[in-house]
Design a protein around this motif. Sequence first.
Motif, PDB file in Angstrom:
ATOM      1  N   GLN A 271      26.732 -42.064  56.861  1.00 56.09           N
ATOM      2  CA  GLN A 271      28.018 -42.715  56.646  1.00 56.09           C
ATOM      3  C   GLN A 271      29.013 -42.221  57.686  1.00 56.09           C
ATOM      4  O   GLN A 271      28.974 -41.062  58.093  1.00 56.09           O
ATOM      5  N   CYS A 272      29.894 -43.106  58.127  1.00 55.74           N
ATOM      6  CA  CYS A 272      30.886 -42.747  59.141  1.00 55.74           C
ATOM      7  C   CYS A 272      32.109 -43.652  59.007  1.00 55.74           C
ATOM      8  O   CYS A 272      31.977 -44.853  58.823  1.00 55.74           O
ATOM      9  N   THR A 273      33.288 -43.059  59.138  1.00 50.77           N
ATOM     10  CA  THR A 273      34.535 -43.834  59.074  1.00 50.77           C
ATOM     11  C   THR A 273      35.313 -43.767  60.381  1.00 50.77           C
ATOM     12  O   THR A 273      36.447 -44.215  60.446  1.00 50.77           O
ATOM     13  N   VAL A 274      34.699 -43.248  61.437  1.00 54.68           N
ATOM     14  CA  VAL A 274      35.373 -43.089  62.732  1.00 54.68           C
ATOM     15  C   VAL A 274      35.177 -44.365  63.550  1.00 54.68           C
ATOM     16  O   VAL A 274      34.204 -44.523  64.277  1.00 54.68           O
ATOM     17  N   GLN A 275      36.121 -45.283  63.417  1.00 57.85           N
ATOM     18  CA  GLN A 275      36.010 -46.584  64.074  1.00 57.85           C
ATOM     19  C   GLN A 275      36.155 -46.507  65.588  1.00 57.85           C
ATOM     20  O   GLN A 275      35.800 -47.443  66.289  1.00 57.85           O
TER      21      GLN A 275
ATOM     22  N   HIS B 246      29.803 -46.521  65.691  1.00 56.65           N
ATOM     23  CA  HIS B 246      30.279 -46.999  64.389  1.00 56.65           C
ATOM     24  C   HIS B 246      29.900 -48.464  64.229  1.00 56.65           C
ATOM     25  O   HIS B 246      30.004 -49.251  65.169  1.00 56.65           O
ATOM     26  N   CYS B 247      29.458 -48.849  63.042  1.00 59.78           N
ATOM     27  CA  CYS B 247      28.968 -50.207  62.793  1.00 59.78           C
ATOM     28  C   CYS B 247      30.045 -51.161  62.297  1.00 59.78           C
ATOM     29  O   CYS B 247      29.966 -51.704  61.183  1.00 59.78           O
ATOM     30  N   GLY B 248      31.044 -51.359  63.094  1.00 59.41           N
ATOM     31  CA  GLY B 248      32.066 -52.364  62.814  1.00 59.41           C
ATOM     32  C   GLY B 248      32.707 -52.260  61.455  1.00 59.41           C
ATOM     33  O   GLY B 248      33.289 -51.244  61.119  1.00 59.41           O
ATOM     34  N   HIS B 249      32.591 -53.315  60.645  1.00 55.56           N
ATOM     35  CA  HIS B 249      33.234 -53.350  59.332  1.00 55.56           C
ATOM     36  C   HIS B 249      32.481 -52.523  58.284  1.00 55.56           C
ATOM     37  O   HIS B 249      32.971 -52.330  57.190  1.00 55.56           O
ATOM     38  N   GLN B 250      31.295 -52.045  58.643  1.00 54.15           N
ATOM     39  CA  GLN B 250      30.532 -51.175  57.745  1.00 54.15           C
ATOM     40  C   GLN B 250      30.841 -49.716  58.092  1.00 54.15           C
ATOM     41  O   GLN B 250      30.997 -49.383  59.247  1.00 54.15           O
TER      42      GLN B 250
ATOM     43  N   SER C  95      25.189 -46.077  63.727  1.00 52.14           N
ATOM     44  CA  SER C  95      24.004 -46.812  64.176  1.00 52.14           C
ATOM     45  C   SER C  95      22.931 -45.892  64.767  1.00 52.14           C
ATOM     46  O   SER C  95      21.837 -46.351  65.077  1.00 52.14           O
ATOM     47  N   LEU C  96      23.217 -44.601  64.909  1.00 54.44           N
ATOM     48  CA  LEU C  96      22.231 -43.681  65.468  1.00 54.44           C
ATOM     49  C   LEU C  96      21.141 -43.350  64.456  1.00 54.44           C
ATOM     50  O   LEU C  96      21.349 -43.434  63.249  1.00 54.44           O
ATOM     51  N   ASP C  97      19.973 -42.944  64.942  1.00 52.59           N
ATOM     52  CA  ASP C  97      18.888 -42.502  64.069  1.00 52.59           C
ATOM     53  C   ASP C  97      19.193 -41.133  63.475  1.00 52.59           C
ATOM     54  O   ASP C  97      18.785 -40.824  62.358  1.00 52.59           O
TER      55      ASP C  97
ATOM     56  N   CYS D  98      31.391 -34.074  64.741  1.00 48.75           N
ATOM     57  CA  CYS D  98      30.194 -34.845  65.073  1.00 48.75           C
ATOM     58  C   CYS D  98      30.014 -34.740  66.583  1.00 48.75           C
ATOM     59  O   CYS D  98      30.787 -35.317  67.357  1.00 48.75           O
ATOM     60  N   LYS D  99      29.009 -34.018  67.005  1.00 52.98           N
ATOM     61  CA  LYS D  99      28.759 -33.817  68.433  1.00 52.98           C
ATOM     62  C   LYS D  99      28.088 -35.038  69.076  1.00 52.98           C
ATOM     63  O   LYS D  99      27.891 -35.081  70.280  1.00 52.98           O
ATOM     64  N   SER D 100      27.739 -36.041  68.260  1.00 54.86           N
ATOM     65  CA  SER D 100      27.151 -37.269  68.775  1.00 54.86           C
ATOM     66  C   SER D 100      28.210 -38.326  69.081  1.00 54.86           C
ATOM     67  O   SER D 100      27.891 -39.397  69.586  1.00 54.86           O
ATOM     68  N   PHE D 101      29.477 -38.027  68.786  1.00 56.84           N
ATOM     69  CA  PHE D 101      30.577 -38.970  69.008  1.00 56.84           C
ATOM     70  C   PHE D 101      30.660 -39.389  70.465  1.00 56.84           C
ATOM     71  O   PHE D 101      30.546 -38.588  71.382  1.00 56.84           O
ATOM     72  N   ARG D 102      30.815 -40.703  70.656  1.00 57.02           N
ATOM     73  CA  ARG D 102      31.090 -41.246  71.991  1.00 57.02           C
ATOM     74  C   ARG D 102      32.209 -42.269  71.838  1.00 57.02           C
ATOM     75  O   ARG D 102      32.102 -43.215  71.063  1.00 57.02           O
ATOM     76  N   ARG D 103      33.272 -42.078  72.571  1.00 52.36           N
ATOM     77  CA  ARG D 103      34.447 -42.961  72.499  1.00 52.36           C
ATOM     78  C   ARG D 103      34.101 -44.374  72.934  1.00 52.36           C
ATOM     79  O   ARG D 103      33.352 -44.575  73.888  1.00 52.36           O
ATOM     80  N   LYS D 104      34.642 -45.355  72.212  1.00 54.94           N
ATOM     81  CA  LYS D 104      34.444 -46.766  72.579  1.00 54.94           C
ATOM     82  C   LYS D 104      35.061 -47.063  73.907  1.00 54.94           C
ATOM     83  O   LYS D 104      36.038 -46.537  74.295  1.00 54.94           O
TER      84      LYS D 104
END
Length: 52
Positions: free
Chosen positions: A8-12, A17-21, A25-27, A46-52
């Motif tokens: 689960q993630c709320t970091v849009q 991040h999966c849009g409205h969900q 999307s990572l494994d 979250c060290k997997s974060f990548r800015r849009k």
Amino acid sequence: MQANKAIQCTVQQCSFHCGHQNFCSLDSILVGTHEQNPTVVECTDCKSFRRK
């Protein structure tokens, strides 16, 4: 982009991040810290974060 219902993630602002969900999307993700002695949730990152 496929939502991983196990992460689960709320970091849009993250490119994974999966849009409205509120899912990632990572494994898998890497969770780390920016503190020497983390004691509260705000000390983790979250060290997997990548800015849009």
